[in-house]
Structure formats: structure tokens, C-alpha cells
Design a protein around this motif. Sequence first.
Motif, PDB file in Angstrom:
ATOM      1  N   PHE A  11       0.835  -1.201   0.000  1.00  0.00           N
ATOM      2  CA  PHE A  11       0.000   0.000   0.000  1.00  0.00           C
ATOM      3  C   PHE A  11       0.869   1.251   0.000  1.00  0.00           C
ATOM      4  O   PHE A  11       0.504   2.272  -0.578  1.00  0.00           O
ATOM      5  CB  PHE A  11      -1.003   0.005   1.162  1.00  0.00           C
ATOM      6  CG  PHE A  11      -0.410   0.269   2.514  1.00  0.00           C
ATOM      7  CD1 PHE A  11      -0.305   1.557   3.002  1.00  0.00           C
ATOM      8  CD2 PHE A  11       0.037  -0.786   3.295  1.00  0.00           C
ATOM      9  CE1 PHE A  11       0.244   1.799   4.250  1.00  0.00           C
ATOM     10  CE2 PHE A  11       0.581  -0.553   4.541  1.00  0.00           C
ATOM     11  CZ  PHE A  11       0.700   0.746   5.023  1.00  0.00           C
ATOM     12  N   GLU A  12       2.043   1.175   0.633  1.00  0.00           N
ATOM     13  CA  GLU A  12       2.966   2.311   0.616  1.00  0.00           C
ATOM     14  C   GLU A  12       3.560   2.485  -0.784  1.00  0.00           C
ATOM     15  O   GLU A  12       3.779   3.612  -1.231  1.00  0.00           O
ATOM     16  CB  GLU A  12       4.096   2.110   1.623  1.00  0.00           C
ATOM     17  CG  GLU A  12       3.650   2.142   3.065  1.00  0.00           C
ATOM     18  CD  GLU A  12       4.772   1.816   4.029  1.00  0.00           C
ATOM     19  OE1 GLU A  12       4.990   2.628   4.952  1.00  0.00           O
ATOM     20  OE2 GLU A  12       5.428   0.775   3.860  1.00  0.00           O
ATOM     21  N   LEU A  13       3.806   1.366  -1.462  1.00  0.00           N
ATOM     22  CA  LEU A  13       4.335   1.438  -2.827  1.00  0.00           C
ATOM     23  C   LEU A  13       3.313   2.063  -3.776  1.00  0.00           C
ATOM     24  O   LEU A  13       3.680   2.821  -4.675  1.00  0.00           O
ATOM     25  CB  LEU A  13       4.724   0.046  -3.331  1.00  0.00           C
ATOM     26  CG  LEU A  13       5.904  -0.611  -2.626  1.00  0.00           C
ATOM     27  CD1 LEU A  13       6.115  -2.028  -3.152  1.00  0.00           C
ATOM     28  CD2 LEU A  13       7.168   0.215  -2.795  1.00  0.00           C
ATOM     29  N   ARG A  14       2.039   1.754  -3.567  1.00  0.00           N
ATOM     30  CA  ARG A  14       1.001   2.371  -4.407  1.00  0.00           C
ATOM     31  C   ARG A  14       0.984   3.883  -4.205  1.00  0.00           C
ATOM     32  O   ARG A  14       0.880   4.652  -5.152  1.00  0.00           O
ATOM     33  CB  ARG A  14      -0.367   1.753  -4.104  1.00  0.00           C
ATOM     34  CG  ARG A  14      -0.482   0.304  -4.558  1.00  0.00           C
ATOM     35  CD  ARG A  14      -1.882  -0.245  -4.469  1.00  0.00           C
ATOM     36  NE  ARG A  14      -2.325  -0.572  -3.133  1.00  0.00           N
ATOM     37  CZ  ARG A  14      -2.133  -1.742  -2.529  1.00  0.00           C
ATOM     38  NH1 ARG A  14      -1.471  -2.709  -3.151  1.00  0.00           N
ATOM     39  NH2 ARG A  14      -2.607  -1.954  -1.319  1.00  0.00           N
ATOM     40  N   ARG A  15       1.108   4.294  -2.959  1.00  0.00           N
ATOM     41  CA  ARG A  15       1.144   5.728  -2.658  1.00  0.00           C
ATOM     42  C   ARG A  15       2.401   6.372  -3.243  1.00  0.00           C
ATOM     43  O   ARG A  15       2.342   7.455  -3.812  1.00  0.00           O
ATOM     44  CB  ARG A  15       1.094   5.918  -1.149  1.00  0.00           C
ATOM     45  CG  ARG A  15       0.477   7.195  -0.727  1.00  0.00           C
ATOM     46  CD  ARG A  15       0.238   7.291   0.742  1.00  0.00           C
ATOM     47  NE  ARG A  15       0.555   6.041   1.415  1.00  0.00           N
ATOM     48  CZ  ARG A  15       0.514   5.823   2.697  1.00  0.00           C
ATOM     49  NH1 ARG A  15       0.174   6.775   3.497  1.00  0.00           N
ATOM     50  NH2 ARG A  15       0.806   4.669   3.229  1.00  0.00           N
ATOM     51  N   HIS A  39       5.118  -6.040  -7.160  1.00  0.00           N
ATOM     52  CA  HIS A  39       5.439  -5.510  -5.829  1.00  0.00           C
ATOM     53  C   HIS A  39       4.275  -4.677  -5.284  1.00  0.00           C
ATOM     54  O   HIS A  39       3.965  -4.736  -4.091  1.00  0.00           O
ATOM     55  CB  HIS A  39       6.697  -4.627  -5.887  1.00  0.00           C
ATOM     56  CG  HIS A  39       7.925  -5.370  -6.274  1.00  0.00           C
ATOM     57  ND1 HIS A  39       8.586  -6.223  -5.421  1.00  0.00           N
ATOM     58  CD2 HIS A  39       8.621  -5.388  -7.435  1.00  0.00           C
ATOM     59  CE1 HIS A  39       9.635  -6.733  -6.030  1.00  0.00           C
ATOM     60  NE2 HIS A  39       9.675  -6.250  -7.260  1.00  0.00           N
ATOM     61  N   ILE A  40       3.642  -3.933  -6.163  1.00  0.00           N
ATOM     62  CA  ILE A  40       2.559  -3.032  -5.780  1.00  0.00           C
ATOM     63  C   ILE A  40       1.315  -3.805  -5.325  1.00  0.00           C
ATOM     64  O   ILE A  40       0.540  -3.332  -4.512  1.00  0.00           O
ATOM     65  CB  ILE A  40       2.217  -2.079  -6.956  1.00  0.00           C
ATOM     66  CG1 ILE A  40       3.356  -1.082  -7.166  1.00  0.00           C
ATOM     67  CG2 ILE A  40       0.920  -1.354  -6.737  1.00  0.00           C
ATOM     68  CD1 ILE A  40       3.192  -0.228  -8.405  1.00  0.00           C
ATOM     69  N   LEU A  41       1.130  -5.011  -5.834  1.00  0.00           N
ATOM     70  CA  LEU A  41      -0.083  -5.766  -5.517  1.00  0.00           C
ATOM     71  C   LEU A  41       0.163  -6.956  -4.609  1.00  0.00           C
ATOM     72  O   LEU A  41      -0.734  -7.757  -4.351  1.00  0.00           O
ATOM     73  CB  LEU A  41      -0.774  -6.227  -6.794  1.00  0.00           C
ATOM     74  CG  LEU A  41      -0.060  -7.238  -7.701  1.00  0.00           C
ATOM     75  CD1 LEU A  41      -0.120  -8.645  -7.180  1.00  0.00           C
ATOM     76  CD2 LEU A  41      -0.664  -7.179  -9.067  1.00  0.00           C
ATOM     77  N   GLU A  42       1.332  -7.063  -4.052  1.00  0.00           N
ATOM     78  CA  GLU A  42       1.703  -8.238  -3.259  1.00  0.00           C
ATOM     79  C   GLU A  42       0.705  -8.546  -2.138  1.00  0.00           C
ATOM     80  O   GLU A  42       0.349  -9.701  -1.912  1.00  0.00           O
ATOM     81  CB  GLU A  42       3.094  -8.024  -2.673  1.00  0.00           C
ATOM     82  CG  GLU A  42       3.708  -9.252  -2.059  1.00  0.00           C
ATOM     83  CD  GLU A  42       5.120  -8.973  -1.599  1.00  0.00           C
ATOM     84  OE1 GLU A  42       5.420  -9.359  -0.465  1.00  0.00           O
ATOM     85  OE2 GLU A  42       5.901  -8.369  -2.348  1.00  0.00           O
ATOM     86  N   ASP A  43       0.215  -7.547  -1.435  1.00  0.00           N
ATOM     87  CA  ASP A  43      -0.752  -7.780  -0.353  1.00  0.00           C
ATOM     88  C   ASP A  43      -2.067  -8.330  -0.890  1.00  0.00           C
ATOM     89  O   ASP A  43      -2.681  -9.212  -0.287  1.00  0.00           O
ATOM     90  CB  ASP A  43      -0.981  -6.516   0.468  1.00  0.00           C
ATOM     91  CG  ASP A  43      -1.463  -5.327  -0.352  1.00  0.00           C
ATOM     92  OD1 ASP A  43      -1.254  -5.304  -1.596  1.00  0.00           O
ATOM     93  OD2 ASP A  43      -2.024  -4.392   0.238  1.00  0.00           O
TER      94      ASP A  43
END
Length: 167
Positions: A11-15, A39-43
Motif C-alpha cells: 500500500f505504501e508502494l502504491r502511494r 510488488h505493488i499488488l503483493e498484499d
Amino acid sequence: MEGASTYRMPFELRRLFATLLHYCKPSNPAKLFETYYEHILEDLRRKQSELNLSEDQILHKVLQGINDTLESLGKDVNEYHLVPFKYITSDFERLTREIAPERNLPVLEEDLLAINQLNVEQKTTFDIVFHDDMSAKGGVYFEDGPGGTGKSFLFKVCLLTYGSEGI
């Protein structure tokens, strides 16, 4: 993005990605998106089977997360052509985005017991409002009184009760 992707939460990477789009204006945003997409969608990938999400739904949630940050900066994810289609957010998602931070606040045990601290007048008001909502009668209520009489406390108890009931 490369350095952040090794130690930041998705979520920090998306931001961060949205912030880079806005302030750094990369020459090929779609390529940057493609490079760090996993990496952006890993969660979301970890929750995929639990939430029964399709690949399209995951992509939509990723774009929604990026768009949330971009909207706070006065931009829209579609301006960057990250995907070959137009990302459309529903009114429900917009409303949910406004409410979600409030719904995700931690509720402490002492907060849940606050209802026991209401005085007689506060408890009467609370019972009327809560009963009307539970019976689907609903309504609009206005609480008035001098400073220090517990209006904010009553409001807090109502919010905590509604939150704990999943309303």
C-alpha cells in the motif's frame, strides 16, 4: 521504486508510485507500472484466494489505491495511461474511500464500555437514536446544549456503538 520495493509495504508502494507520477513525471509511466506491478499488488495477491479476487479485480484495486492518492493531489489515474482501458470508479467506491479510514480506527475496550458512562439525558437520547436506526425508522437528530454538557461524548459513544455493531 526499486529500493522501496524491497522494504516497503505494497500500500505504501502504491502511494509512492502515485506520488512519483505526479511530481516526477516519468517518461513512460505504463512501463514503470508494469515493472513494479507485482510488488505493488503483493498484499492483494496474498488475499486473492481468501477474498476470491480475479486478476481484473486485483488490477482494479491497485488502480483504485493509486487513484486515491492521485485524487488527493488533484489528478486522475487515467491521465497517465497505465493500462489500455479507462479506469472508472463507482460512486460507492468514492463514498467507501471517505468512510474507510474512520471504520478502520482501533476500538479500545474502554471505548466500548463508554456507553455505561452516559448520564440519564444522554442515555435517553442514545436510546431514541439507536432504536430508530435499528427499526429502520431513521431520522435526523440535533443535539444542542451549552459547552461541557457531554454532546461530543454522546456523539463518540454513538459512533463507537455503530462501529462495533458493524453499521
